[in-house]
Scaffold this motif. Structure first.
Motif, short mmCIF file in Angstrom:
data_model
loop_
_atom_site.label_atom_id
_atom_site.label_comp_id
_atom_site.label_asym_id
_atom_site.label_seq_id
_atom_site.Cartn_x
_atom_site.Cartn_y
_atom_site.Cartn_z
N THR A 242 0.84 -1.20 0.00
CA THR A 242 0.00 0.00 0.00
C THR A 242 0.87 1.24 0.00
O THR A 242 1.87 1.29 0.71
N CYS A 243 0.47 2.23 -0.77
CA CYS A 243 1.20 3.50 -0.84
C CYS A 243 1.26 4.14 0.55
O CYS A 243 0.30 4.07 1.31
N ALA A 244 2.37 4.80 0.82
CA ALA A 244 2.53 5.40 2.16
C ALA A 244 2.38 6.91 2.13
O ALA A 244 2.80 7.58 3.05
N TYR A 245 1.82 7.45 1.07
CA TYR A 245 1.66 8.90 1.04
C TYR A 245 0.27 9.33 1.57
O TYR A 245 0.09 9.45 2.75
N CYS A 246 -0.70 9.52 0.71
CA CYS A 246 -1.93 10.19 1.18
C CYS A 246 -3.00 9.21 1.66
O CYS A 246 -2.86 8.00 1.57
N GLY A 247 -4.10 9.79 2.13
CA GLY A 247 -5.18 9.00 2.72
C GLY A 247 -6.03 8.24 1.72
O GLY A 247 -7.01 7.60 2.12
N VAL A 248 -5.69 8.31 0.43
CA VAL A 248 -6.43 7.48 -0.52
C VAL A 248 -6.07 6.01 -0.30
O VAL A 248 -6.92 5.13 -0.38
N GLY A 249 -4.79 5.74 -0.03
CA GLY A 249 -4.39 4.37 0.29
C GLY A 249 -4.41 3.44 -0.91
O GLY A 249 -5.03 2.38 -0.90
N CYS A 250 -3.70 3.83 -1.96
CA CYS A 250 -3.70 3.03 -3.19
C CYS A 250 -2.90 1.74 -3.01
O CYS A 250 -1.84 1.74 -2.39
N SER A 251 -3.41 0.68 -3.61
CA SER A 251 -2.69 -0.60 -3.59
C SER A 251 -1.73 -0.65 -4.78
O SER A 251 -2.09 -0.26 -5.89
N PHE A 252 -0.55 -1.16 -4.52
CA PHE A 252 0.48 -1.26 -5.55
C PHE A 252 1.12 -2.63 -5.53
O PHE A 252 1.22 -3.27 -4.48
N LYS A 253 1.57 -3.03 -6.71
CA LYS A 253 2.48 -4.18 -6.77
C LYS A 253 3.89 -3.60 -6.81
O LYS A 253 4.20 -2.84 -7.73
N SER A 277 -3.09 5.54 -10.12
CA SER A 277 -2.05 6.01 -9.21
C SER A 277 -1.81 7.50 -9.45
O SER A 277 -2.33 8.07 -10.39
N CYS A 278 -0.99 8.09 -8.59
CA CYS A 278 -0.52 9.46 -8.85
C CYS A 278 1.00 9.43 -8.84
O CYS A 278 1.62 8.42 -8.51
N VAL A 279 1.58 10.56 -9.16
CA VAL A 279 3.03 10.63 -9.32
C VAL A 279 3.78 10.22 -8.05
O VAL A 279 4.87 9.66 -8.13
N LYS A 280 3.16 10.42 -6.88
CA LYS A 280 3.89 10.11 -5.66
C LYS A 280 4.00 8.60 -5.45
O LYS A 280 5.09 8.05 -5.32
N GLY A 281 2.85 7.93 -5.42
CA GLY A 281 2.88 6.49 -5.18
C GLY A 281 3.53 5.72 -6.33
O GLY A 281 4.23 4.74 -6.11
N ARG A 282 3.31 6.18 -7.54
CA ARG A 282 3.79 5.45 -8.72
C ARG A 282 5.30 5.58 -8.88
O ARG A 282 5.98 4.64 -9.24
N HIS A 412 -5.33 14.45 -3.07
CA HIS A 412 -5.92 13.10 -3.13
C HIS A 412 -6.20 12.76 -4.59
O HIS A 412 -7.34 12.55 -5.02
N PRO A 413 -5.11 12.72 -5.36
CA PRO A 413 -5.27 12.71 -6.82
C PRO A 413 -6.05 11.53 -7.39
O PRO A 413 -6.80 11.71 -8.35
N VAL A 414 -5.89 10.37 -6.83
CA VAL A 414 -6.58 9.22 -7.42
C VAL A 414 -8.08 9.31 -7.16
O VAL A 414 -8.90 9.01 -8.04
N PHE A 415 -8.45 9.79 -6.00
CA PHE A 415 -9.88 10.02 -5.77
C PHE A 415 -10.37 11.15 -6.68
O PHE A 415 -11.49 11.10 -7.21
S1 SF4 Z 1 -3.35 9.07 -4.50
FE1 SF4 Z 1 -1.13 9.02 -4.85
S2 SF4 Z 1 -0.22 9.51 -2.87
FE2 SF4 Z 1 -2.34 8.98 -2.52
S3 SF4 Z 1 -2.27 6.82 -1.97
FE3 SF4 Z 1 -2.66 6.96 -4.18
S4 SF4 Z 1 -0.67 6.86 -5.19
FE4 SF4 Z 1 -0.35 7.28 -3.00
#
Ligand code: SF4
Ligand code: SF4
Ligand code: SF4
Ligand code: FES
Length: 944
Positions: A242-253, A277-282, A412-415
């Motif tokens: 799980t991404c460690a940046y924002c409160g969206v909490g995106c799942s990643f491989k 995803s967004c630039v931070k998590g990706r 909260h870019p993905v949302f």
């Molecule tokens: S929106 Fe971006 S920063 Fe937030 S959890 Fe998803 S990838 Fe991470």
């Protein structure tokens, strides 16, 4: 281990209960009505060759590779654009089809560099796969004619390249940017042979691209390719996390080659992000292996001494010895801890347990104090639960979306992408924000109403909205009668009907034209499913809690709660704000938001932990600071939080930290707070952590370790060791046992376990016997507290006032490419876009002060002064200036004050009276390249 590639069914799933049965290559298959023949075939286990189709995008029908034959129909229709029909008989493999497909592939390959063996995508390329799938053996056309082989690469983006020579013009990237991300940065320019993908008229970096990676993800060839894959090679295995940046909490491989992370790929089945995803998590994960990471524990006797590296054993025993000595001399209550919303639930749980059982007090607080504490208070008062009401998916069913004090495209870019998609489908939008944020007007979406209120007047606006609802009788009486406390409603209705709360009476205070506000209120109340999404622009005010309750009142009065498409939803800042609050990080609450004075609850923990617990609430963060300055609070453990940079009124925070006898900092880097520390415990990055995060929709996601802790210890182990050294043993073999303890003691988590998370992917609490698979939407049929409670919300202006000396109001926020105090993102190539904090100022205010674009300005408040460069823009209204707080060199919080929310002490970051003066300043360096794509000098809205 997760599969590197999930099965691509070619076209998206179709909702609905009605099904059709058909036959494909002799196999019977039943699919929902509207499903494509391609998807039906894939469900039956038959993968029809394809290039332009992928199941994350609407079918397009351009490549002609997926042709099939259908009994009784002429020709060879494309299976991706042909809906399955009852009784259809489809053949996907015939000699005629094979010949046609080979012909198509031949044309593609004849204009494609045949460098497969040295291509970065070798083994991860759909063109290569399809050449094999259609049995291509030779290409009759040579390279003598026109081709695209010499097209230069665009390497401007720091994270991915665009190699036009490999492009098959399938348009998947263009469609991903439109349909998934909603940025519309790409087009297919030109026609026929000369058609090509173009990011506007220049390169990717100078375009509107926000570097979300959706196009890279969608590209079937090596045209759009991560630079990390080019450098390191195609990954061979993956770990789901799980991404460690924002409160969206995106799942990643996390995709690895050996033990090295090659790329982070958004997970298609991720509950919060569904493959986006967004630039931070990706891309911005390189900080985990940054050379500045501290990996060895360090101690020093005074903050004037140099750090001395030491062993974990010595550092822990040194810290415990000094903490115990402080307690011996100054009393049990003289020490405490601050937990972090960046840490896992398990790491936070053990810190509050250590404070309560080993320190023997309740002096534990969390960084949520400075962001969403009012959410917890306000929603629990009105609805009965300290959390948002919906899942993110719910917005797909919204007809009216209200965004208050939030900038989702940045924070909260993905949302935001999901929300923008719904708006493009026709949902109406109301934005309440002093700034003209991107969602107010951007390509393809525009707000119906932008209530550009004066900072600090949220409550006046929400009251005026409520006033219109009640006085124009837009109340959902059936809902209110059935679901809410009638006396509370009557009291509130009388209160809110008072003429002093009318839009006309408050127009001068709020700056919002009355007619516009009335129209927005009518739309919210009568436009169908209406949902409120809000951010720190609501909570970080002296009336943050009042505003949260005001929004809850509005939702109840209009019946917009308890079903899909409605609700009141905090967009949580950090990845685990919800979780750190759930885990009992507040000084007055045990895990699950139960008051420390509740004897039954306390006894339950006392029995389990074998210690008697304090029934009196402990110190909040501001009380700890005040106590330190007064001399009563002497020892502080800070878990993963840079309070010297993130908390308001830096001078006051620094004075408090400097007065401590012992400060223990646990973090990845020597941050600003560590300058005042005596013990430094190296922390673990999310790639090393093992546990769970809980996102803004109460979704508990697993965080799985991708690599062993580089510092040699998991953070929960460090806390257990410290607790043991202080005389209270905490022993766990694995973080799953900590979650088991959380589940055993916290009713909303009763059904949660690592095994369940592995089985279901994620669950939204409450998860217990009543809801074994979790609860996506809360308060269905009945509020958690029983009857919904209306609360009177009188508007009380903030004490922070402008005057002749400080005539402007400063408000603060975030930018897409950076995250909070920037400790992580500043150590990645994200600095390309935002290398420094800038002060946004309206052209009129700038001209009055002689401020020029990109020029240095002094920003002064009653609390302090800093300097930074200016960006002149009418996105901020006259009288308001705005900045971010991502860079310690700016220290934006030097100027913020100690005003705070009346109920929770959440600081009033959003309203500071300031003055701005142009500085005649020797520019300390060349104007950074990032500015050309991000801020001064251009209107390119990249990565805002
Ligand atoms: S929106 Fe971006 S920063 Fe937030 S959890 Fe998803 S990838 Fe991470
Ligand atoms: S990375 Fe840029 S171009 Fe690609 S989808 Fe995202 S915003 Fe669009
Ligand atoms: S860049 Fe990739 S996705 Fe875009 S058109 Fe070319 S091959 Fe297709
Ligand atoms: S996959 Fe169907 S036309 Fe391209």
């Amino acid at each position: 281990m997760t599969l590197l590639k999930e099965h691509d069914l070619g076209t998206p799933a179709r909702p609905g209960a009605a099904t059709v049965e058909l036959e494909i290559d002799g196999l019977a298959v039943t699919v929902p009505e509207g499903t494509s023949v391609m998807r039906a075939a894939a469900i039956a286990g038959i993968d029809v060759p394809k290039l332009c189709a992928t199941d994350t995008l609407a079918s397009f029908g351009s490549c002609r590779l997926c042709l099939v034959e259908i009994e009784g129909r002429r020709g060879t229709p494309a299976s991706c654009t042909t809906p399955a029909e009852a009784g259809m008989k489809v053949a996907t493999q015939t000699a005629r089809l094979e010949k046609l497909r080979r012909g198509v592939m031949e044309l593609y390959i004849s204009d494609h560099p045949l460098d497969c063996l040295t291509c970065a995508a070798n083994g991860d390329c759909e063109l290569q796969d399809m050449a094999g799938a259609v049995g291509l053996r030779d290409v009759r056309y040579g390279y003598a004619g026109d081709n695209h082989l010499g097209v230069p690469k665009d390497e401007s983006n720091p994270y991915f390249t665009f190699d036009g020579s490999k492009c098959i013009v399938c348009s998947r990237c263009v469609r991903a940017c439109e349909e998934i991300q909603g940025t519309f940065a790409l087009t297919i320019a030109g026609r026929g042979f000369s058609s090509k993908v173009a990011p506007g008229s220049g390169d990717f970096l100078g375009s509107e691209c926000v570097s979300c990676g959706a196009c890279v993800q969608a590209c079937p060839t090596a045209t759009l390719e991560e630079k990390s894959v080019i450098d390191l090679g195609v990954p061979g295995r993956s770990v789901l996390t799980t991404c460690a940046y924002c409160g969206v909490g995106c799942s990643f491989k996390a995709e690895l080659r050996g033990d090295e992370v090659v790329r982070m790929v958004p997970y298609k089945d991720g509950g919060a992000n569904e493959g986006h995803s967004c630039v931070k998590g990706r891309f911005a994960w390189g900080y985990a292996t940054h050379k500045e990471r501290v990996l060895t524990p360090m101690v020093r006797d005074t903050i004037a001494d140099p750090w001395r590296e030491t062993t974990w054993e010595e550092a822990i025993s040194y810290a415990a010895g000094r903490m115990k000595s402080i307690q011996d001399r100054h009393g049990v209550g003289s020490i405490g801890a601050i937990t972090s919303s960046r840490c896992t639930n398990e790491e936070v749980f053990v810190v509050q347990k250590m404070v309560r059982a080993a320190f023997g007090n309740n002096n534990v607080d969390t960084c949520a104090r400075v962001c969403h504490a009012p959410t917890g208070f306000g929603l629990s008062q009105t609805f009965g639960t300290s959390a948002g009401t919906q899942d993110f998916k719910s917005v797909d069913a919204s007809d009216v979306i209200v965004v208050i004090g939030a900038n989702p495209t940045a924070a909260h870019p993905v949302f935001a992408s999901r929300m923008k998609r719904r708006i493009r489908q026709g949902a109406r939008l109301i934005v309440v924000d002093p700034r003209r944020t991107e969602i107010v007007r951007s390509p393809h979406i525009e707000a119906d109403y932008h209530l550009a209120l004066s900072p600090g007047t949220n409550v006046a606006v929400v009251n005026a909205l409520g006033h219109v609802v009640v006085t124009e009788d837009l109340v959902d009486h059936e809902f209110v009668t059935e679901r809410c406390d009638p006396d509370d409603f009557a009291t509130w209705a009388a209160f809110i009907s008072s003429p002093e709360y009318s839009p006309e009476a408050t127009e001068d205070i709020t700056g919002v034209p009355a007619a516009e506000l009335r129209a927005a209120a009518r739309l919210y109340a009568t436009g169908g499913n209406a949902a409120i999404y809000y951010g720190l622009g609501v909570t970080e005010h002296s009336q943050g809690s009042t505003m949260v309750m005001g929004m809850a009142n509005l939702a109840m009065a209009t019946g917009n709660i308890g079903r899909d498409g409605v609700g009141v939803n905090p967009l949580r800042g950090q990845n685990n704000v919800q979780g750190s609050c759930d885990m009992g990080s507040f000084p007055h609450e045990l895990p699950g938001y139960r008051h420390v004075s509740d004897d039954a609850v306390r006894h339950q923990f006392e029995q389990l932990w074998g210690r008697s617990l304090d029934s009196e609430p402990g110190l909040r963060i501001p009380n700890m600071f005040d106590g330190a300055i007064e001399g009563s609070f002497k020892g502080l453990y800070v878990q993963g939080e840079d309070i010297a940079q993130s908390d308001p009124n830096t001078h006051h925070v620094e004075a408090a930290l400097a007065a401590l006898e012992l400060c223990i900092v646990q973090d990845l880097f020597l941050n600003e707070t560590a300058k005042f520390a005596h013990v430094f415990f190296p922390g673990t990055s999310f790639l090393e952590k093992d546990g769970t995060f809980t996102n803004a929709e109460r979704r508990i996601n697993r965080v799985r370790p991708v690599m062993a802790p580089r510092n040699g210890k998991q953070e929960w182990q460090v806390v257990c060791d410290l607790s043991g050294a202080m005389g209270y043993d905490m022993h766990y073999e694995h973080p799953r046992q900590i979650m088991d303890e959380i589940a055993a003691t916290t009713p909303t988590f009763a059904g949660v376990s690592f095994a369940k998370l592995d089985e279901l992917g994620s669950v939204q609490w409450p998860c217990n016997d009543a809801a074994p698979a979790g609860t996506p939407i809360m308060h269905i049929g009945k509020f958690v507290r029983g009857k919904g409670r209306f609360v009177e919300t009188p508007f009380v202006p903030t004490e922070e006032r402008t005057n002749r000396r400080y005539p402007l109001i400063l408000t603060t926020g975030r930018i897409l490419s950076q995250y909070n105090v920037g400790a992580q993102t500043r150590r990645t190539k994200n600095v390309t876009w935002h290398p420094e904090d800038l002060l946004e100022i309206h052209p009129y205010d700038a001209e009055e002060r002689g401020v020029v674009e990109g020029g240095w300005v002094a920003l002064a408040s009653r609390a302090g002064e800093t300097e930074l460069r200016a960006h002149i823009t009418d996105q901020v209204p006259q009288g308001v200036v705005y900045t971010t707080f991502h860079h310690p060199v700016t220290g934006a919080n030097v100027v913020t004050t100690e005003h705070s929310d009346w109920a929770t002490n959440c600081p009033e970051y959003k309203v500071t009276a300031v003055q701005v003066r142009a500085r005649v300043h020797a520019v300390s360096g060349p104007v950074s390249p990032g500015l050309s794509s991000d801020r001064p000098g251009t209107d390119v809205p990249a990565l805002r």
